[in-house]
Design a protein around this motif. Structure first.
Motif, PDB file in Angstrom:
ATOM      1  N   ARG A 521      49.171  44.236  28.023  1.00  0.00           N
ATOM      2  CA  ARG A 521      49.267  42.963  28.736  1.00  0.00           C
ATOM      3  C   ARG A 521      48.015  42.754  29.576  1.00  0.00           C
ATOM      4  O   ARG A 521      47.533  43.687  30.238  1.00  0.00           O
ATOM      5  N   TYR A 522      47.502  41.531  29.546  1.00  0.00           N
ATOM      6  CA  TYR A 522      46.346  41.163  30.362  1.00  0.00           C
ATOM      7  C   TYR A 522      46.776  40.087  31.357  1.00  0.00           C
ATOM      8  O   TYR A 522      47.432  39.099  30.991  1.00  0.00           O
ATOM      9  N   ASP A 523      46.442  40.286  32.626  1.00  0.00           N
ATOM     10  CA  ASP A 523      46.765  39.323  33.675  1.00  0.00           C
ATOM     11  C   ASP A 523      45.523  39.040  34.505  1.00  0.00           C
ATOM     12  O   ASP A 523      44.802  39.968  34.890  1.00  0.00           O
ATOM     13  N   THR A 524      45.305  37.779  34.780  1.00  0.00           N
ATOM     14  CA  THR A 524      44.287  37.398  35.748  1.00  0.00           C
ATOM     15  C   THR A 524      44.950  36.548  36.814  1.00  0.00           C
ATOM     16  O   THR A 524      45.801  35.701  36.511  1.00  0.00           O
ATOM     17  N   GLN A 525      44.598  36.804  38.057  1.00  0.00           N
ATOM     18  CA  GLN A 525      45.203  36.108  39.185  1.00  0.00           C
ATOM     19  C   GLN A 525      44.108  35.677  40.153  1.00  0.00           C
ATOM     20  O   GLN A 525      43.238  36.468  40.515  1.00  0.00           O
ATOM     21  N   SER A 526      44.146  34.411  40.552  1.00  0.00           N
ATOM     22  CA  SER A 526      43.222  33.882  41.544  1.00  0.00           C
ATOM     23  C   SER A 526      44.031  33.296  42.683  1.00  0.00           C
ATOM     24  O   SER A 526      44.924  32.477  42.463  1.00  0.00           O
ATOM     25  N   VAL A 527      43.756  33.738  43.896  1.00  0.00           N
ATOM     26  CA  VAL A 527      44.519  33.293  45.055  1.00  0.00           C
ATOM     27  C   VAL A 527      43.555  33.061  46.212  1.00  0.00           C
ATOM     28  O   VAL A 527      42.547  33.755  46.355  1.00  0.00           O
ATOM     29  N   GLY A 528      43.857  32.057  47.038  1.00  0.00           N
ATOM     30  CA  GLY A 528      43.024  31.809  48.207  1.00  0.00           C
ATOM     31  C   GLY A 528      42.943  30.351  48.558  1.00  0.00           C
ATOM     32  O   GLY A 528      43.901  29.594  48.422  1.00  0.00           O
ATOM     33  N   GLY A 529      41.762  29.916  48.975  1.00  0.00           N
ATOM     34  CA  GLY A 529      41.531  28.561  49.430  1.00  0.00           C
ATOM     35  C   GLY A 529      40.397  28.543  50.428  1.00  0.00           C
ATOM     36  O   GLY A 529      39.904  29.588  50.881  1.00  0.00           O
ATOM     37  N   ARG A 530      39.950  27.340  50.783  1.00  0.00           N
ATOM     38  CA  ARG A 530      38.811  27.212  51.687  1.00  0.00           C
ATOM     39  C   ARG A 530      39.084  27.853  53.036  1.00  0.00           C
ATOM     40  O   ARG A 530      38.205  28.485  53.624  1.00  0.00           O
ATOM     41  N   ILE A 531      40.314  27.746  53.536  1.00  0.00           N
ATOM     42  CA  ILE A 531      40.617  28.291  54.861  1.00  0.00           C
ATOM     43  C   ILE A 531      40.640  29.805  54.868  1.00  0.00           C
ATOM     44  O   ILE A 531      40.631  30.423  55.932  1.00  0.00           O
ATOM     45  N   HIS A 532      40.685  30.431  53.667  1.00  0.00           N
ATOM     46  CA  HIS A 532      40.717  31.895  53.579  1.00  0.00           C
ATOM     47  C   HIS A 532      39.346  32.471  53.216  1.00  0.00           C
ATOM     48  O   HIS A 532      39.253  33.647  52.869  1.00  0.00           O
ATOM     49  N   GLY A 533      38.311  31.659  53.266  1.00  0.00           N
ATOM     50  CA  GLY A 533      36.970  32.140  52.953  1.00  0.00           C
ATOM     51  C   GLY A 533      36.688  32.219  51.474  1.00  0.00           C
ATOM     52  O   GLY A 533      35.784  32.955  51.054  1.00  0.00           O
ATOM     53  N   GLY A 534      37.434  31.478  50.666  1.00  0.00           N
ATOM     54  CA  GLY A 534      37.221  31.489  49.225  1.00  0.00           C
ATOM     55  C   GLY A 534      38.385  32.118  48.483  1.00  0.00           C
ATOM     56  O   GLY A 534      39.436  32.420  49.055  1.00  0.00           O
ATOM     57  N   ASP A 535      38.200  32.316  47.179  1.00  0.00           N
ATOM     58  CA  ASP A 535      39.238  32.872  46.318  1.00  0.00           C
ATOM     59  C   ASP A 535      38.966  34.338  46.014  1.00  0.00           C
ATOM     60  O   ASP A 535      37.822  34.784  45.983  1.00  0.00           O
ATOM     61  N   ALA A 536      40.050  35.059  45.771  1.00  0.00           N
ATOM     62  CA  ALA A 536      39.967  36.434  45.268  1.00  0.00           C
ATOM     63  C   ALA A 536      40.545  36.437  43.860  1.00  0.00           C
ATOM     64  O   ALA A 536      41.696  36.051  43.656  1.00  0.00           O
ATOM     65  N   THR A 537      39.731  36.848  42.897  1.00  0.00           N
ATOM     66  CA  THR A 537      40.140  36.829  41.496  1.00  0.00           C
ATOM     67  C   THR A 537      40.167  38.245  40.949  1.00  0.00           C
ATOM     68  O   THR A 537      39.244  39.033  41.188  1.00  0.00           O
ATOM     69  N   SER A 538      41.224  38.563  40.216  1.00  0.00           N
ATOM     70  CA  SER A 538      41.377  39.901  39.638  1.00  0.00           C
ATOM     71  C   SER A 538      41.654  39.789  38.150  1.00  0.00           C
ATOM     72  O   SER A 538      42.231  38.806  37.677  1.00  0.00           O
ATOM     73  N   HIS A 539      41.234  40.822  37.398  1.00  0.00           N
ATOM     74  CA  HIS A 539      41.473  40.922  35.964  1.00  0.00           C
ATOM     75  C   HIS A 539      42.085  42.295  35.713  1.00  0.00           C
ATOM     76  O   HIS A 539      41.470  43.323  36.012  1.00  0.00           O
ATOM     77  N   LEU A 540      43.301  42.319  35.145  1.00  0.00           N
ATOM     78  CA  LEU A 540      44.057  43.563  35.068  1.00  0.00           C
ATOM     79  C   LEU A 540      44.630  43.772  33.680  1.00  0.00           C
ATOM     80  O   LEU A 540      45.047  42.816  33.003  1.00  0.00           O
TER      81      LEU A 540
END
Length: 808
Positions: A521-540
């Motif tokens: 299984r491959y999962d990518t997740q992007s979470v965040g926003g401008r108020i959080h200093g940008g997005d954090a993206t992961s590839h698993l």
């Protein structure tokens, strides 16, 4: 706002009416997740395979019937089988026909039904002799939940807070090593927010809290499966259990129910004195609590257009009586809720169908603060889904596609600013487990979620055995809006998250007794926003590998082992604005290399069925935490930052190295005189965990569950009765700074039900539940100042629940 509940109920009825009104022009689908039924037919004496046996499957949920013929080796395969209750008929020359009824097929399940045929005169049919039903291809553990099991084995205790209706969440503890906690049911060694909840193939997990955002009434569900260990690659984004639910669909035959349940306060015991921040010491007790409703299903055009509709209102009033020395008068916590679901199903032919489903669940909570200020919070969850199912190439290729939109909103009516002190935040809403995350004194917030998935399954014989290949793609986008109140003006903030997943899974059986399960299984997740200093993206990547050895015949033995890597989600609740003594309220920043929590699991076990009435299973599971989440303080910017301990910005923090081992023994026995018994015992141990990790998971070394039922039936089967008793024992927690444990928690529930068959296909039932029969009230807190984050559910004072149900 005051008339929100009435307005929402009217809107719900309008939605259902519109669905039925446009029925003649709407295309919909019967069931969302198909599977297969496989098995082998052998001679009862010689144990040799029997070829050319005609196997016919029929069910109310199935259009027409499915017919296949056994091959030379006696094996058969029935593809594209939707969830339902099936009757299987086995017929061939020189053998007695054998009919197997009440074969339950759950969503997406690969079910095996092996039979033995007798070489006797085929003058009549045999009912239920020489059969064996099991999912022998699985290399893990799961628990199947369906209405009859839920109503006869275990009863759900009404919560002291908002949950008046009976939902699946309260019955997840039927899985042997699941325990109900103060924040929801969870697996030993995990936390409730790590679980995944699927409804008709798509997630209903709350993006903020991680809990189930749409806990439907049992009256609106057809069945469910709880996957606890050895979870296959098509399920992901969870480090706990996966709960797969199927809502009820229509059928050619008209049927329905009318039901009501009530917990009268006059028959309930008062709870112990409790005190929380912002509250006077007081006793909480149920004043009145109940739910009622009706469902209806049927066919508008035979074999083409079906419908289902159901509505379930519920209400709760909890009385709060302060202690005499604390001052103040009696007050009430009120909660009103309505759930309504409508589904239309259009079947183009035997191979293709489409479904449209809409559900809404508005609710209102009211209570008084310590200064008698009236508070109110309105919530609403709505979901619309469209699903397609198709079969191609003589039903060797099955395709399922889903798309859904789900909306959640929280709208508090708050008093003037001077009344909203920080210490009052915990006094809200009747102590439901998600109040601490949503914050009943919080500002408005809303979540919109858009989801889609496509899955395909192909079955065939090649490369030295039979294969069941599954592949799928999932995408999801959600946006969470909230208001933040600070020392200045209220501001509107937004956090977003996006997910994309793909998986490939193969169930390969080179022989009748050996099966390999391999998946990636491959999962990518992007979470965040401008108020959080940008997005954090992961590839698993999440590999899964399992092996099963199973015997077939009258005595069945399944030995299995499984390895899996699981990755979860980042709950958006961790990104809420964080209170700061120096700067008021500050935004939470994200480590750009942040990844979701993850665990690695090894499972080994065996399951033995001596006959169709007895099964014994024992298995060992080891889960190791490999990635965690923690809020750390950024000393340079003076703001909190969400990091992975031992990695990135959290490199100075100890990396998670906890290991949780559990051994479970389960015995299920049905006796000839309508007795049934279920025994489950789990021993577990948590090692290598930091104090924060210990506080974040449920850790109990011993859990014992024992339940039994006895049925009584009249000779003509017009009426019957059943008596049930269940016991739950949970070992106490360690006291902080001490090796001594607190006393065990004990709970006993009892149930009496009487059913009368008015006429053909019309039944009426009355039941009486006594919950916490001995009114046990053990204290499982570690200290008065700090408590473990995940504790077993507080023992509800003894209550009596009365219920009636009419089915036709």
């Amino acid at each position: 706002m005051k008339n929100l509940a009435v307005f929402q109920l009217a809107r719900v009825c309008g939605v259902i009416g519109a669905l039925v009104g446009v029925a003649c022009a709407t295309e919909a689908r019967a069931e969302e997740a198909t599977g297969i039924i496989v098995g082998k037919v052998v001679d009862a004496v010689s144990k040799l395979p029997v070829p050319d046996v005609v196997v016919t499957a029929t069910a109310p949920e199935l259009v027409g019937e499915q017919t296949v013929v056994t091959r030379v080796d006696g094996t058969y395969r029935i593809p594209q089988v939707p969830p339902g209750t099936y009757t299987l008929l086995f017929e061939t020359e020189l053998y007695r026909p054998l009919r197997r009824t009440e074969v339950r097929k759950l969503a997406g399940q690969e079910l095996r039904v092996d039979v033995l045929l007798e070489k006797e005169s085929p003058s009549d049919e045999r009912e239920g002799c020489y059969f064996l039903v099991s999912d022998v291809t699985s290399a893990g553990m799961s628990t199947e939940l369906f209405p009859e099991l839920i109503s006869s084995v275990l009863t759900q205790r009404p919560a002291m807070g908002r949950q008046a209706m009976r939902t699946l969440d309260g019955f997840l503890v039927l899985a042997s090593n699941m325990v109900e906690t103060r924040r929801g049911s969870t697996l030993l060694g995990t936390a409730p927010w790590e679980n995944e909840y699927l409804l008709d193939g798509l997630s209903t997990r709350d993006a903020v809290t991680g809990f189930n955002a749409l806990p439907l009434s049992l009256e609106l569900l057809q069945d469910a499966t709880v996957f606890t260990h050895g979870i296959r690659a098509r399920y992901g984004r969870a480090t706990g259990v996966v709960v797969e639910q199927s809502s009820i669909s229509g059928s050619n035959e008209y049927s329905g129910t009318a039901f009501a349940e009530w917990v009268p306060g006059v028959l309930a015991e008062r709870g112990p004195v409790k005190s929380r921040a912002g509250e006077r010491p007081s006793r909480h007790s149920v004043f009145n609590q109940g739910a009622f409703g009706a469902t209806l299903r049927g066919g508008l055009i035979k074999d083409h257009l079906w419908f289902f509709m159901g509505v379930v209102p519920a209400l709760t009033r909890v009385e709060r009586t302060p202690e005499e020395h604390a001052g103040g008068g009696r007050s009430f916590i009120d909660h009103r809720q309505v759930q309504a679901l409508g589904r239309l199903t259009y079947l183009f032919n035997y191979d293709h169908d489409l479904s449209l489903m809409a559900v809404t669940a508005p609710s209102t909570s009211r209570w008084q603060d310590i200064d008698s200020t009236q508070q109110e919070v309105d919530r609403e969850t709505s979901r619309v889904a469209l699903d397609y199912r198709g079969a191609f190439f003589e039903k060797k290729l099955l395709v399922d596609a889903h798309a859904a939109w789900m909306s959640q909103s929280v709208m508090p009516l708050r008093p003037p600013r001077e009344h909203r002190e920080d210490e009052e935040r915990l006094s809200a809403c009747g102590a439901s487990y998600d109040d601490a995350h949503l914050g009943c004194a919080a500002h408005d917030q809303a979540t919109n979620r858009y989801q889609a998935s496509v899955a395909a399954a192909y079955s065939g014989d090649f490369s030295g055995g039979s294969h069941l290949l599954r592949a799928g793609v999932e995408v999801e986008r959600l946006v969470h809006d909230w208001e933040r109140g600070g020392q200045e003006a209220t501001s509107r903030l937004q956090t977003h998250a996006g997910f994309a997943s793909a998986y490939l899974q193969d169930t390969w059986s080179p022989s009748d007794w050996l099966t390999f399960n391999a998946g990636l299984r491959y999962d990518t997740q992007s979470v965040g926003g401008r108020i959080h200093g940008g997005d954090a993206t992961s590839h698993l990547l999440s590999p899964r590998l399992g092996v099963t050895m199973a015997s077939t015949g009258w005595d069945q033995l399944r030995i299995f082992g499984n390895y899996a890597r699981y990755h979860g989600r980042v709950p958006l609740g961790l990104l809420r604005p964080h209170p700061s003594t120096e700067r008021g309220v500050t935004n939470v920043r994200l480590d750009s290399s942040l990844t979701p929590p993850s665990t690695t699991e090894f499972v080994t076990g065996l399951e033995f069925a001596a006959d169709s009435d007895t099964s014994v299973s024992v298995f060992h599971a080891r889960r190791m935490r490999t990635t965690g989440l923690v809020l750390s303080q950024d000393t340079e910017r003076g703001a909190p930052v969400l990091v992975n301990p031992g990695r990135g910005l959290g490199a100075n923090l100890p990396a998670p190295r906890s290991r949780h081992d559990s051994v479970t023994l389960e015995v299920d026995r049905n006796f000839n005189d309508n007795w049934s018994m279920l025994l489950a015992y789990t021993w577990s141990r948590l090692q290598g965990a930091t104090l924060e990790e210990q506080r974040g998971v449920l850790n109990r070394p011993h859990v014992l569950k024992l339940s039994g039922t006895r049925g009584f039936f009249h000779r003509d089967w017009r009426w019957g009765a059943s008596v049930g008793l269940s016991y739950l024992g949970i070992a106490g927690a360690h006291g902080e700074g001490s090796e001594k444990r607190r006393p065990w928690l004990h709970n006993v529930d009892a149930r009496l039900a009487v059913r009368y068959n008015v006429e053909r296909r019309q039944d009426i039932e009355f039941h009486l539940d006594v919950l916490n029969v001995f009114d046990s009230q053990a204290d499982d807190s570690l200290t008065s100042g700090r408590e473990v984050a995940v504790l077993p559910a507080s023992q509800t004072p003894r209550q009596v629940r009365l219920g009636a149900r009419y089915a036709f």
